[in-house]
Write a protein that holds these residues in place. Structure first.
Motif, PDB file in Angstrom:
ATOM      1  N   UNK A  58      -1.218   7.139  -4.088  1.00  0.00           N
ATOM      2  CA  UNK A  58      -1.049   7.217  -2.628  1.00  0.00           C
ATOM      3  C   UNK A  58      -2.428   7.185  -1.978  1.00  0.00           C
ATOM      4  N   UNK A  59      -2.606   6.198  -1.114  1.00  0.00           N
ATOM      5  CA  UNK A  59      -3.931   6.006  -0.514  1.00  0.00           C
ATOM      6  C   UNK A  59      -3.975   6.429   0.956  1.00  0.00           C
ATOM      7  N   UNK A  91       0.865  -1.182   0.000  1.00  0.00           N
ATOM      8  CA  UNK A  91       0.000   0.000   0.000  1.00  0.00           C
ATOM      9  C   UNK A  91       0.907   1.239   0.000  1.00  0.00           C
ATOM     10  N   UNK A  92       0.826   2.047  -1.040  1.00  0.00           N
ATOM     11  CA  UNK A  92       1.717   3.222  -1.112  1.00  0.00           C
ATOM     12  C   UNK A  92       1.200   4.320  -0.175  1.00  0.00           C
ATOM     13  N   UNK A  93       2.090   4.817   0.656  1.00  0.00           N
ATOM     14  CA  UNK A  93       1.712   5.836   1.639  1.00  0.00           C
ATOM     15  C   UNK A  93       2.713   6.991   1.594  1.00  0.00           C
ATOM     16  N   UNK A  94       2.431   8.002   2.388  1.00  0.00           N
ATOM     17  CA  UNK A  94       3.265   9.211   2.404  1.00  0.00           C
ATOM     18  C   UNK A  94       3.314   9.696   3.838  1.00  0.00           C
ATOM     19  N   UNK A  95       4.485  10.059   4.303  1.00  0.00           N
ATOM     20  CA  UNK A  95       4.565  10.542   5.692  1.00  0.00           C
ATOM     21  C   UNK A  95       4.056  11.974   5.787  1.00  0.00           C
ATOM     22  N   UNK A 116      -3.059  13.804  -1.404  1.00  0.00           N
ATOM     23  CA  UNK A 116      -4.171  13.125  -2.070  1.00  0.00           C
ATOM     24  C   UNK A 116      -4.016  13.153  -3.588  1.00  0.00           C
ATOM     25  N   UNK A 117      -3.300  14.151  -4.098  1.00  0.00           N
ATOM     26  CA  UNK A 117      -3.148  14.291  -5.555  1.00  0.00           C
ATOM     27  C   UNK A 117      -1.940  13.522  -6.114  1.00  0.00           C
ATOM     28  N   UNK A 118      -1.204  12.849  -5.246  1.00  0.00           N
ATOM     29  CA  UNK A 118      -0.093  12.027  -5.767  1.00  0.00           C
ATOM     30  C   UNK A 118      -0.727  10.704  -6.199  1.00  0.00           C
ATOM     31  N   UNK A 119      -0.634  10.401  -7.487  1.00  0.00           N
ATOM     32  CA  UNK A 119      -1.310   9.198  -7.976  1.00  0.00           C
ATOM     33  C   UNK A 119      -0.828   7.971  -7.205  1.00  0.00           C
TER      34      UNK A 119
END
Ligand code: DNO
Length: 355
Positions: free
Chosen positions: A26-27, A2-6, A21-24
């Motif tokens: 990233x959920x 699951x791709x995430x972002x800190x 939210x706009x980074x394709x």
């Protein structure tokens, strides 16, 4: 995977949830209550407020990085049980909020250590870097001061000014803590929290020490495959796992990333995937994520994660500072977004070529 972002939270991060939210692809975000004090229990309301904010932005909380472990637990001080009780309360409240992954570290005094926060590269981007020579030259009392100017006004995780002002007392606290004591204190802590992790299905993911060797003579125990496997075995519960951080664990070039991923199969609960460029074994910089920009084979890393059936959250890690962005070193939007897209691209190719 699951791709995430800190994301450090409103008021602590230059990056917004809307941008994330706009980074394709990233959920979810990996976040924390950045103001929380290690040793104190997190308030339920604060957790729910954070969760609502993230969900209102169309994202989810994929995990917490970090619920920090207080020094009393690490050194095994008289009040450690009280701190552990508070840690358990925090886990209970996170579990009730349907959050199931917690990243933490067990490093004495300093969290990750870098000696430069803005090393200029030929293309004009800046990156964080480490040289052992610089560490050997800087008095630990002054390391915070020496880096402060490059922080762009942000507080780096693990480098809170109050804590750094007290660095001498912290060194004193850890002076008798050898590796064996530190390891036993970690095991004591893990055994105490496993029941609540079992109850709420919370995966604990210890972060490797960064760099993966002792700094300033302080003990470090999450530095190699053997040591990590020993820790996993000592508390042999599937909820006791690791954050596989390529850029931290991989600082020690004796650590074979692909082999280690296979050896830790089933116990990797979270992955930080980034690249390093070495100038010598103890002089490295945090390059772009792309394989050709650094020394790691990013395809092989992602493939190994795919091969072991890794299905947890993964995030791009420290990015370069590019396109004139001003942000917390390592945690700007642009280069991490490029990292997420690149890693998603590798993953898609791996998945399709295995179908
Ligand atoms: C640095 C991070 C670490 C990490 C902690 C986990 O950028 O990878 O601060 O979050 O060590 O507790």
């Amino acid at each position: 995977m699951e791709m995430t972002f800190r994301w450090f939270g409103t008021g602590h991060d230059s990056v917004t949830l809307k941008q994330i939210r706009q980074i394709a692809g990233v959920k979810g975000v990996i976040t924390t209550l950045y103001d929380s004090v290690p040793g104190e229990a997190w308030e339920k309301d604060a957790i729910l407020k954070l969760k609502k904010e993230v969900e209102d932005a169309g994202l989810k909380i994929s995990g917490i990085e970090s619920v920090n472990v207080c020094d009393a637990i690490k050194v095994g001080a008289a009040n450690r049980d009280e701190c552990i009780d508070n840690y358990i309360k925090t886990l209970e409240r996170l579990g009730e909020a349907d959050i199931h992954m917690v990243c933490y570290n067990f490093m004495p005094v300093f969290d990750w250590t870098r000696t430069e926060l803005a090393r200029m590269r030929a293309d004009g981007s800046t990156v964080m870097a480490y040289t052992q020579d610089a560490i050997d030259r800087i008095n630990p009392d002054n390391i915070f001061e020496s880096l402060k100017e490059d922080c762009n006004g942000y507080i780096l995780p693990g480098w809170e000014p109050e804590r750094m002002a007290d660095v001498r007392r912290l060194f004193e606290m850890y002076k008798d803590i050898d590796e064996e004591k530190l390891f036993n204190n970690l095991v004591y802590f893990l055994k105490a929290i496993m029941p609540v992790c079992d109850k709420y299905d919370i995966n604990m993911a210890i972060h490797p020490d960064d760099p993966a060797w002792s700094v300033y003579g302080l003990s470090r125990i999450i530095t190699s495959k053997d040591k990590i496997l020993k820790m996993l075995k000592a508390v042999d519960n599937p909820h006791n796992g690791v954050t596989f951080c390529t850029g931290s664990y991989g600082t020690n070039r004796e650590n074979d990333l692909v082999d280690s991923i296979h050896a830790m199969k089933g116990r990797i609960h979270f992955a930080h995937v980034r690249n390093l460029k070495f100038h010598s074994d103890t002089n490295f910089e945090e390059s772009a994520h792309l394989s050709e920009d650094g020394d790691f084979d990013m395809y092989a890393i992602m493939k190994a994660l795919y091969d072991i059936g890794f299905d947890g959250p993964l995030r791009p890690d420290h990015g370069r500072m590019i396109w004139d962005e001003v942000a917390m070193p390592g945690y700007g939007l642009y280069d991490r977004a490029l990292g997420a897209s690149y890693l998603n691209g590798l993953w898609e190719a791996i998945v399709k070529s295995n179908q």
